[in-house]
Design a protein around this motif. Structure first.
Motif, short mmCIF file in Angstrom:
data_model
loop_
_atom_site.label_atom_id
_atom_site.label_comp_id
_atom_site.label_asym_id
_atom_site.label_seq_id
_atom_site.Cartn_x
_atom_site.Cartn_y
_atom_site.Cartn_z
N GLY A 56 -36.74 13.50 1.56
CA GLY A 56 -37.20 14.77 1.90
C GLY A 56 -35.37 15.91 1.91
N GLY A 57 -34.79 15.60 1.72
CA GLY A 57 -33.84 16.67 1.49
C GLY A 57 -32.55 16.85 2.90
N PHE A 58 -33.30 15.17 3.61
CA PHE A 58 -31.81 15.21 5.05
C PHE A 58 -32.39 16.32 6.08
N LEU A 59 -33.28 17.41 4.52
CA LEU A 59 -34.02 18.47 5.90
C LEU A 59 -35.64 17.96 6.48
N SER A 89 -30.95 18.00 9.47
CA SER A 89 -29.70 18.36 9.03
C SER A 89 -29.70 19.57 10.10
N ASN A 90 -31.23 19.83 10.44
CA ASN A 90 -31.40 21.63 11.29
C ASN A 90 -31.16 20.22 13.12
N GLN A 91 -31.08 19.66 13.27
CA GLN A 91 -31.14 18.84 14.41
C GLN A 91 -29.12 17.99 14.58
N ALA A 92 -28.68 18.44 13.59
CA ALA A 92 -26.95 17.23 13.71
C ALA A 92 -26.86 17.56 12.30
N ARG A 93 -25.78 17.39 12.48
CA ARG A 93 -25.21 17.10 10.92
C ARG A 93 -24.48 16.29 10.77
N TRP A 94 -24.64 16.06 9.37
CA TRP A 94 -23.65 14.84 8.92
C TRP A 94 -21.67 14.18 10.11
N ARG A 105 -34.55 23.12 -7.92
CA ARG A 105 -34.05 23.45 -6.11
C ARG A 105 -32.76 24.12 -5.93
N PRO A 106 -32.24 24.60 -5.27
CA PRO A 106 -30.96 24.88 -5.51
C PRO A 106 -29.88 24.66 -5.85
N PRO A 107 -28.70 24.67 -6.60
CA PRO A 107 -27.70 24.27 -6.85
C PRO A 107 -27.42 23.56 -5.55
N ALA A 108 -26.56 22.85 -5.83
CA ALA A 108 -26.14 21.67 -4.26
C ALA A 108 -25.21 22.43 -4.07
N ASP A 109 -24.17 22.98 -5.15
CA ASP A 109 -23.32 23.75 -4.68
C ASP A 109 -22.92 25.30 -4.24
N ASP A 110 -24.11 25.69 -3.88
CA ASP A 110 -24.79 26.69 -3.16
C ASP A 110 -24.33 26.60 -1.39
N PRO A 111 -24.34 27.66 -0.94
CA PRO A 111 -24.37 27.67 0.26
C PRO A 111 -25.15 27.19 1.29
N GLY A 112 -26.72 27.36 0.49
CA GLY A 112 -28.13 26.68 1.54
C GLY A 112 -28.44 25.62 0.61
N SER A 113 -28.08 25.10 0.01
CA SER A 113 -28.38 23.65 -0.37
C SER A 113 -28.58 22.69 0.60
N SER A 162 -25.17 21.33 1.57
CA SER A 162 -24.40 22.42 2.07
C SER A 162 -24.48 22.22 3.67
N LEU A 163 -25.85 22.59 3.90
CA LEU A 163 -26.70 22.24 4.65
C LEU A 163 -26.45 20.73 6.40
N LEU A 164 -26.19 19.68 5.78
CA LEU A 164 -26.11 18.95 6.44
C LEU A 164 -24.91 18.42 6.31
N ILE A 165 -23.74 18.38 5.48
CA ILE A 165 -22.29 18.91 5.90
C ILE A 165 -21.80 19.91 6.31
#
Length: 296
Positions: free
Chosen positions: A64-67, A95-100, A182-190, A193-196
């Motif tokens: 689920g994309g960590f999200l 990832s919207n509750q806690a980061r890696w 899907r959005p590229p992994a490099d993007d800030p909103g991927s 990126s949201l996970l880490i």
């Protein structure tokens, strides 16, 4: 960061297990309970084969994309139950509750809970495999490496179409010439990126170092558990190049470790073949061999 002391506490089963006081718990075929008190999402359910047990088990982690996602979206393979293997599905903090590494800590908590309370749950201590799909595979392999480092290796690990190196995901996809879905992994909103908590593309070396492929580079000399990898060649969300990177890194770290590797031709991300009777038979055979399941 998850320290070695915290990891050992988790694996020792220090999480309270008040639900284990239920009468006849080890005889139930379906059990649901909390494995940690970090979040209301820290729940797992155990699907046991028919019979008295105890049984070896697979801890399965949803994607689920960590999200997004929920354990109830994971099928419980009947073939594994027929083989005498219990299936445990778990939820974890998104990832919207806690980061890696909160997600990895949740997986370690769940694994530690199952190991520490195996007798009450009708499971065999020490005969636990861990696996996942997509984002769940990233968590499964990451947790498995942490358990190797702590001296508590699992019996086996399963990766179904998981990302394994955030820093190379976009390059791997570009090399296949497949259009992104899907959005590229490099993007800030991927989702990566949201996970880490930072843009993968801006801190690429760090994004690689925190994942399984980067971590394996520092694990020379340790024994790794058997690994099963399945990935689709037409995956437009996570390139099959990620599976190749994990296979090569696992072999470099421990050339003696068994790797059951196959790319599914023409298959996409979690397409029907990943739940097919043929693949479930392969999974049952792999897990039976390494978990010591006695049924055919």
């Amino acid at each position: 960061m998850l320290t070695r002391r915290r990891m050992l506490a988790v694996l020792a089963g220090s999480i309270p297990a008040t639900a284990l006081a239920q009468a006849g718990l080890a005889k139930a075929q379906l059990i649901e309970m909390a494995y940690s008190d970090h979040s209301p999402r820290n729940l797992l359910d155990i699907h046991r084969p028919e019979g008295a047990g105890p049984f070896p088990a697979l801890l399965d982690i949803h994607g689920g994309g960590f999200l997004t996602g929920d354990k109830r979206q994971l099928p419980v393979p009947q073939r594994l139950l027929e083989a005498g293997i219990a299936v445990v599905r778990m939820n974890y903090r998104l990832s919207n509750q806690a980061r890696w590494p909160a997600q990895q800590e949740d997986v370690l908590n769940a694994a530690g809970f199952l190991q520490a309370h195996a007798a009450e749950l009708g499971l065999v201590p020490g005969r636990l495999a861990i696996g996942g799909r997509s984002a769940g595979a990233f968590m499964a392999v990451s947790a498995a490496l942490s358990m190797v480092e702590s001296g508590h290796p699992l019996a086996a690990v399963v990766d179904f179409y998981g990302p394994m190196d955030f820093g190379s995901m976009d390059a791997d996809m570009a090399s296949l010439g497949i259009r992104f879905q899907r959005p590229p992994a490099d993007d800030p909103g991927s989702v990566e990126s949201l996970l880490i908590g930072y843009a993968v593309g801006q801190r690429r070396s760090e994004a690689t170092a925190m994942g399984p492929v980067g971590r394996l580079a520092g694990l020379d000399g340790l024994r790794l558990p058997p690994l099963m990898i399945r990935h689709g060649t037409a995956d437009s969300i996570v390139s099959a190049g990620q599976a190749e990177r994990l296979r090569k890194a696992w072999h470099r770290a421990d050339p003696s470790a068994e790797i059951d590797f196959a790319l599914l031709q023409g298959e996409g991300h979690g397409t029907r073949a990943f739940g097919s009777p043929a693949l479930m038979e392969q999974l049952a055979a792999f897990l039976s061999r390494h978990l010591g399941a006695t049924r055919s």
